[in-house]
Design an enzyme around this catalytic site. Structure first.
Site, PDB file in Angstrom:
ATOM      1  CG  HIS A   1      48.656 151.659  30.961  1.00 53.54           C
ATOM      2  ND1 HIS A   1      49.202 152.310  32.034  1.00 53.54           N
ATOM      3  CD2 HIS A   1      47.360 151.425  31.279  1.00 53.54           C
ATOM      4  CE1 HIS A   1      48.270 152.454  32.978  1.00 53.54           C
ATOM      5  NE2 HIS A   1      47.154 151.920  32.547  1.00 53.54           N
TER       6      HIS A   1
ATOM      7  CD  GLU B   1      43.734 152.311  29.314  1.00 51.98           C
ATOM      8  OE1 GLU B   1      43.199 153.071  30.169  1.00 51.98           O
ATOM      9  OE2 GLU B   1      44.293 151.240  29.617  1.00 51.98           O
ATOM     10  CG  HIS B   2      45.875 156.481  31.742  1.00 51.15           C
ATOM     11  ND1 HIS B   2      45.680 156.964  33.013  1.00 51.15           N
ATOM     12  CD2 HIS B   2      45.929 155.132  31.857  1.00 51.15           C
ATOM     13  CE1 HIS B   2      45.626 155.948  33.868  1.00 51.15           C
ATOM     14  NE2 HIS B   2      45.790 154.827  33.195  1.00 51.15           N
TER      15      HIS B   2
ATOM     16  CD  GLU C   1      46.387 152.330  35.970  1.00 51.93           C
ATOM     17  OE1 GLU C   1      46.643 153.358  35.299  1.00 51.93           O
ATOM     18  OE2 GLU C   1      45.716 151.370  35.529  1.00 51.93           O
TER      19      GLU C   1
END
Lengths: 456, 456
Positions: B74, B77-78, B154
């Protein structure tokens, strides 16, 4: 083709025109005041149908207040799914479920809408069921009591969402004593007190032929739709041959706000603080709204916007950050939202305020203007692929604006916005009294003295 | 026309077939193993493009664990939005914002996907930018530190959402020690510890030509797309002429689960309790999944479903209540969700369990079966109006299923499901060890002894 803006006068029974993209829009007003609008989209294999009433939570504070009570509009919305003389709640649920339709309703501050999206072959069924639901509900007392529990759970869900709580608090802070400042669904206290008779009176006062606006977009034959609706509403006992004018639209004169608050801090033991800034902005019919949409694209409308760049990309202080406008008939607000760590809440609020100030004093670049125009027009074009977006545009045109602006007309208006207009709009907003809302593990002290540093 | 299921073998470089509804699907595998799939939809004016890698959070626990670390998928991904040698983070954001495109990414347990929806004229731009992002990211150290803060926000947002917390807890309870039981984004602790070098190794190990699957649906010219991608990926320095086979698909043999838990109660001072029940169910490729989809339509798939009827309509105990299946390559789960008042949490859990049991022992009616088939086929048909749904179906077919099932083929499989099949599926699920999760203002005592009353 270019249509310009098409006015929707309430005393003209039939309208028929082509909109950009080759869709055909028709509007019929029945003698009883029922308004039927359709947008036929070539090649569509489905449609979205909406039954609108221009009554929302704000109306619980006007003439109807004594008769209805706070939260009645939303309570009624729930009850219309609970049955008519010829359809039980389960029958209604089965009708939409068994065709894979998407059916729901929304209560807003100025309207209530019951809608369904279905395949083309299921449109007549959806029209019949929705017409029966809105015109012929029994509001059974037993169902009323059961639904009270459901609505209390819905309110509890919203109360557990700190972002929702912040949003409601911002409306209350900016709109103050104005009925637009009240939450849509009432409170647990008013819902506990609501009576079946009060909601029944609200129903009979506000759900009449002259209140109803039916919009459908997608695969639709307007004449067949009008015939179908006439049969369905007549079956419900509505006096469709009685001559009544549609209810007039709401006044668009901006209201004078009172009772506004410059700071609302709601302490909650959660990880993030939901920070919102807001101020009075434009009413829904204001021609300057196109300028405000450009301002919001530049300020907080995407990954390249100023708020996103400053607060998330450069400093990593938030995951969600954006700006938005919320416009109603006689009041509107501009809002900025960010969720962040409690220790950064004051810095984030100050950064957000400074970005608005920076557009007000320094303006925007030609590049930013060009990108904003591309962003708004691209989003609008993509949005029009969904029949629910088209259906909502029809409803908004009829109920609120009194005119239809198609995509080409919107793009023409957009093209006339200058960078100087956007700076002037930011300056106008920055000069308004600003409200700060924070929901999370903070207290008022976190944001310093409002006398020393403006509202932050 | 009827196509049946179309296999997607990994050693066939070109496929070309017509699917139901008259769309044309093509697949090309480049010599380097890059897979390119397109579905050309007649009359479409936009397209959704997805760049997929079959690497997700579960892979952080296998061979790559030492090299990558929990949450790296993740985190990466950012970071892919943060720039390449020729495009800054702002350039990437501007590229999509300035055309009104919708661009984002999602990290899942078994894949990561970077996608954009744009108008037809912007497709070549979107393909170029996405190709550059995934193949050529710099993972700048300064950007890495800033993004760490964004990701922590997040995670904080998800931690503040009790429904999210309940969902994560259900996966952990049902899948136990299996990597599918871990949350997707890591934890605040692992994100605080993540290093740029660890994420860089993860990137280089998992983002290679043979890992990449590109899917596009809507307005698309397959040959032009292949040419565009070849140019873009070559510019990024990818050895496209080197002959490499695509990475094999994951094993679909059901895993043996261990470390599962029959009860997880997480106390939170909020108004609602989020109750979930779950148990092991089917893997993604199981041919019985169509039967499970019928079971979920009947059990908790709409306003007429049994859970909705019993818990919301008859008793008013919840606003949100539904059932769902989550299927992965070697494990899957069936889940039931309801949010209710703390005082009703045990009753709601028991009602939910009893409804599953009731289907297992009493079966479903022919009416329920017929309605479920109508619901699933109607929803599927409406879903196919969105190019993002079509794009996701292509990705799932290529990465997970190894075959493409068009709408007609799905309807044929659905038509073969009997009421007895559905009862047998419910019986099979009811016989599995059941996990109960509750998040809210309750403690374990609320649910009685697990020895006395099963898991509830």
């Amino acid at each position: 083709m270019m249509t310009g803006a098409v006015p929707f006068p309430l005393d003209v029974p039939e309208l028929d025109f082509e909109a950009s993209g080759g869709t055909r829009i028709r509007r019929s007003i029945l003698p009883s005041g029922v308004r039927i609008l359709s947008e036929s989209v070539p090649g569509a294999r489905s449609a979205t149908i909406g039954f609108w009433f221009a009554v929302g939570s704000r109306d619980e504070y006007h003439d109807g207040a004594a008769a209805s009570g706070f939260g009645s509009t939303h309570f009624l919305e729930h009850l219309l799914f609970k049955g008519t003389p010829s359809r039980s709640a389960l029958d209604i649920a089965i009708a939409f479920d068994s065709v894979g339709g998407d059916s729901n309703a929304m209560t807003a501050k100025e309207y209530t809408c019951y809608y369904a999206k279905v395949r083309d072959r299921d449109v007549p069924m959806a029209v019949r069921v929705l017409a029966d639901m809105v015109s012929n509900s029994v509001l059974d007392s037993g169902e009323f009591e059961t639904e009270r529990g459901v609505i209390l759970e819905e309110l509890a869900q919203a109360a557990d969402d700190p972002g929702d709580v912040a949003g409601e608090a911002l409306f209350a802070a900016v709109f103050g004593d104005h009925p637009l400042g009240k939450p849509i669904g009432g409170t647990p206290e008013t819902i506990a007190e609501a009576s079946r008779d009060g909601v029944w009176r609200h129903y009979k006062q506000n759900y009449r032929p002259q209140d109803l606006v039916i919009c459908i977009a997608g695969s639709v034959d307007h004449d067949a739709l009008v015939a179908e609706l006439t049969v369905a509403l007549t079956a419900a006992g509505w006096p469709l041959d009685q001559r009544v004018a549609p209810v007039p639209r709401r006044s668009t004169a901006p209201a004078t706000l009172s009772g506004t608050r410059d700071r609302v801090v709601i302490s909650r033991p959660v990880e993030q603080v939901h920070v919102m800034l807001g101020m009075p902005a434009l009413v829904a019919s204001d021609p300057e709204r196109v300028t405000l949409s450009v301002l919001n694209a530049v300020l907080g409308g995407g990954m390249s916007s100023r708020l996103f760049s400053e607060i998330r990309e450069k400093r990593g202080l938030a995951y969600s950050v954006y700006s938005f406008a919320s416009a109603h008939s006689d009041a509107g607000l501009e809002g900025i939202y960010a969720a962040c760590s409690p220790r950064n809440a004051d810095a984030v609020a100050e950064l957000a305020r400074a970005e608005l100030e920076s557009v007000a004093t320094g303006g925007i670049t030609d590049d930013e203007l060009r990108r904003a125009l591309g962003q708004i027009s691209g989003r609008a074009a993509l949005g029009l692929e969904d029949s629910d977006v088209r259906m909502s545009l029809l409803g908004r045109a009829e109920i609120s604006l009194g005119e239809y602006q198609d995509l080409d007309e919107n793009l023409r208006r957009l093209a006339r916005v200058s960078a100087a207009d956007v700076a002037a709009m930011a300056e106008r907003l920055a000069a308004q009294p600003m409200s700060l809302v924070a929901v999370g593990a903070v207290d008022e002290d976190r944001f310093g003295s409002s006398r020393d540093r403006g509202v932050i």
